[in-house]
Every structure is written in structure tokens, then in C-alpha cells.
Enzyme design. Sequence first.
Site, mmCIF file in Angstrom:
data_model
loop_
_atom_site.group_PDB
_atom_site.id
_atom_site.type_symbol
_atom_site.label_atom_id
_atom_site.label_comp_id
_atom_site.label_asym_id
_atom_site.label_seq_id
_atom_site.Cartn_x
_atom_site.Cartn_y
_atom_site.Cartn_z
ATOM 1 N N GLU A 70 -9.827 9.718 4.724
ATOM 2 C CA GLU A 70 -9.669 8.311 5.066
ATOM 3 C C GLU A 70 -10.768 7.801 3.753
ATOM 4 O O GLU A 70 -10.867 6.919 3.216
ATOM 5 C CB GLU A 70 -10.639 8.113 5.662
ATOM 6 C CG GLU A 70 -9.426 7.413 7.171
ATOM 7 C CD GLU A 70 -8.445 7.004 6.959
ATOM 8 O OE1 GLU A 70 -8.952 5.926 6.232
ATOM 9 O OE2 GLU A 70 -7.549 7.273 6.983
ATOM 10 N N GLU A 85 0.885 -1.057 -0.051
ATOM 11 C CA GLU A 85 0.119 -0.169 0.062
ATOM 12 C C GLU A 85 0.813 0.941 0.306
ATOM 13 O O GLU A 85 1.979 1.139 0.646
ATOM 14 C CB GLU A 85 -0.964 -0.040 1.478
ATOM 15 C CG GLU A 85 -2.239 -0.821 1.440
ATOM 16 C CD GLU A 85 -2.529 -0.622 2.677
ATOM 17 O OE1 GLU A 85 -3.115 0.247 3.117
ATOM 18 O OE2 GLU A 85 -2.995 -2.148 3.554
ATOM 19 N N GLU A 142 -13.491 6.274 -0.660
ATOM 20 C CA GLU A 142 -15.202 5.070 -0.719
ATOM 21 C C GLU A 142 -15.747 5.590 0.857
ATOM 22 O O GLU A 142 -15.379 6.825 1.933
ATOM 23 C CB GLU A 142 -14.601 4.521 0.843
ATOM 24 C CG GLU A 142 -13.166 2.621 -0.220
ATOM 25 C CD GLU A 142 -12.237 1.865 0.292
ATOM 26 O OE1 GLU A 142 -13.129 1.054 0.894
ATOM 27 O OE2 GLU A 142 -11.393 2.062 0.231
ATOM 28 N N LYS A 173 -16.091 5.673 4.205
ATOM 29 C CA LYS A 173 -14.918 4.831 5.857
ATOM 30 C C LYS A 173 -15.568 5.851 6.571
ATOM 31 O O LYS A 173 -16.178 6.580 6.610
ATOM 32 C CB LYS A 173 -13.956 5.505 5.082
ATOM 33 C CG LYS A 173 -12.994 4.088 3.516
ATOM 34 C CD LYS A 173 -11.915 3.884 3.453
ATOM 35 C CE LYS A 173 -10.932 3.818 4.553
ATOM 36 N NZ LYS A 173 -9.989 3.703 4.124
#
Length: 455
Positions: free
Chosen positions: A326, A266, A317, A320
Amino acid sequence: MATAPPSISLLLLLLSAAVFLTLPATISSIGVNYGTLGNLPPPTQVANFLKTQTSIDSVKIFNVNPDIIRAFAGTGISVVVTVPNGDIPALANGVQARRWVSANIQPFHPQTKIKYISVGNEILLSGDDNMIKNLLPAMKNLNAALVRAGVKDVKVTTAHSLNIIAYELNGAPSSGRFRPGWDKGVLAPILAYHRQTKSPFMVNPYPYFGFDPKNVNFAIFRSPYKAVRDPLTGKVYTNMYDTLMDSTYSAMKALGYGDVDIVVGETGWPSACDAPWCSLENAAWFNLNIIKRAQGQGTPLMPNRRFETYIFGLFNEEGKPGPTAERNWGLFRSDFSPVYDVGLLRNKQGGGGGVRPAPALPTPSTAGGKWCVAKSEATDAQLQGNIDWVCSQGGIDCKPIQTGGSCFNPSSVRSQASFVMNAYFQRNGRTDGSCNFSGTGVIVGNNPSNDACKY
């Protein structure tokens, strides 16, 4: 010290040069982390989009969702699956490991190109002694179960946060070492396993977590920056990512395992957060440079070395929890339109079917690049109070947020509050105090304007 971003014309020129001059015609070894916390398209559509519209050749998921694994069957895109952290103690039992492989790998492979099994995610960071103790036994048992099942092309690894490194922000990368207690007791046996099985050591190097706010450009590969010189090797580091990678390599080498392959599980940079260093420009610039390194640019201690790399993440997203960042790590929105373009699309329009192209990068402010917007954690009641108060003060034009006004849509308290809070902030000298609003405002460096609504 970071400076204001370049003009939009210069920025676009630099981005174009980075994409078209320094990257090969066919990008290889670029993967993405495919998170699913949000109102996202079904896995079959995601798999088809990646296959037909992008040069992304691998995905990493954080579970063993059968619908996702099945969706990638026949696409040629490789998949990294993840054992849930809580399953690790059970997999220290060989029988359970064989059952896990039978249930989660054999029904899908080789139709789906499962490349790695990541046993948990950042287990050492969890501090759970039981999971840490059983991590390597689980890895060994899963590998043995794969061999027993005749599955020879799936490797077993685990992803590590770089808190495993005793790293100093301005320290010498060549003196990087694993943290005492984890070095010989936990990581040396894991590295021995990797050497034996020819599987990679997977790490998650995130300059975003832990960079010096006074040297932001060093974290995002942009000039001007304050470079780091390693006094032991004389090598000069122009970015934080290379220092993290070389610190990891030095720690591995110090234990005698410098020959083990490294995979970047990541890395990325959010395009929005509650701070000025998150922007479309910065996220695009960071990931462009990550892609270059994945093609074989290497680092000062590992020149021309190719790192298999998984960018975080595929989508923004919306589901999240936590701070704004985030929800803003994605390369794409849920309709497959690009948040920004880093050269991974095969055409300029994204997923086709009328989806939006990548937007033009916002024009940097000529007045220092500061705007005031509502904090993500502020409630609607607090924000409505801000609207009522600002619009009652006089001197602020609140017509744009009224019905039919240029900033009425989206018709949400949050967007309308951000507009009037920023109007107040700009009118009152753009001081920190004029964006406080009882703790519900935050100063950002990316212009929140859109085509209709000008801040």
C-alpha cells in the site's frame, strides 16, 4: 511459471528500448493518481514539478481539496476530482447537486482544467445499497447542474472496480459479462447515461489483484508466460491486463454499449510488498507496457484504441495503512526523485535542485533471489528480540549493525533486524522455516542491499 529476472545489463537494455523505441517523443494521455497520505510536498510544488519536469498531462485526486485544485490553475494539466462516497445520497437531490457544483467546480474552472467529476470511487464494491441506488441520480444531477451553470467541458463519470465483471482467471475475454443483478439493473442505465452525455466509462483494471502466482509474468507483460487463448475468437492473450480490458469491453458490448469510451481510472504495480513478485523491475516493466497501450496499442478486441490512463500512483504514500504494498505504488518519492524511470521525466535527474536520480535497478541474485526481511506489522520489541537471539547464536557477524558498521544506518530496529534475520536465513539454507521468526519474517525477491549495506 515465472523465471528469475534477466541480468541487469539485459534488463536496462530492454527498459531503454521500451522507453526510447516504442514510445513517441511526446507522451500523451498519461495521467497519475495523486494521493496525499504521507509527508508530501505542498500542492503548488507538485503542480510545478509535473508541469516543468514530466510529460504527465493529467492528475486524478480522491477528493475536492481546494488547495490541490487551485495549485493546477494555469498549468495546462487537467484534473479529475472525486465526490466523496458519503456525499452521493445527498446529490440525488438536484438542489444539493447545484450547490455542490457552485462550491467545488465554479470557483476554480476554467482556470484549472477540471476534466471529469468521478462520483465516488468503486461504489458497487462497497456493497452499500443506499449509495448504489443513488449513484446514477447523483451523476445525472451533477451533469444537469454543470449544464445549468454553463460548464460544458466537464464530464461526469464514476470509477468501477473490476469486481463488476464475472471474470474467471483463465476464462475467455470475449465471454466477459457484468455480474448478474448489476448488469441490467445498475450498469446498463449507467452506460446509457454515458452514451447520452458522451462521457467515459471509468474502470480500474489491476492485474496485481487476482493474478495466478504460478504465472506472474503473464500479469506483468514479461516472457516467458503461459498465454491464454480465447476459444471463441481464437485470439491469444500475452498478458492479464488485455484480458481484463477485453472482458470489460465484451460485457459492455453484450448490453449494447460497446461504443462507449473506456477510461482507465487506476492501474499499476507496487515496487515493494511482502512477496517476491514486487520489485523495481516488475513495477517498471508493468507501467512501461501500460504507457504503450495508452498511446494507442490497444488490445486484441480493441486494436489501436487509445485509452486515457491514470497510473496509480504519483507518490509512495508513507501514511497509508495496511500491508507494505500500500505504501509502494508510487512513481516518485516525496522529494520528487523517481522510484524508477518509465520515460515520463523530461530530464534524467527528476525534480532538480539536487534530488536523487533514479537508482540503478538491483542486481538479481545468482542464487535464486531470496532474502529474509522483517514484516511491516512486526513490532520493535519483537524485532529487537530477533536481533538479540540471532546475535547470541554464534556464526553470524553482527558487527555491521553496530555503531559505525556498514548497516548501522538507518539507525532503526527494523532495518537492523532485517539484516541479521537475512544473515541467519542465508546461513541456514534459505529455507522457509529459517525466515519464520515467530511470524515476524517474510521472504522477498528483491535485494534489500544498498551502497553501504550488503545483504
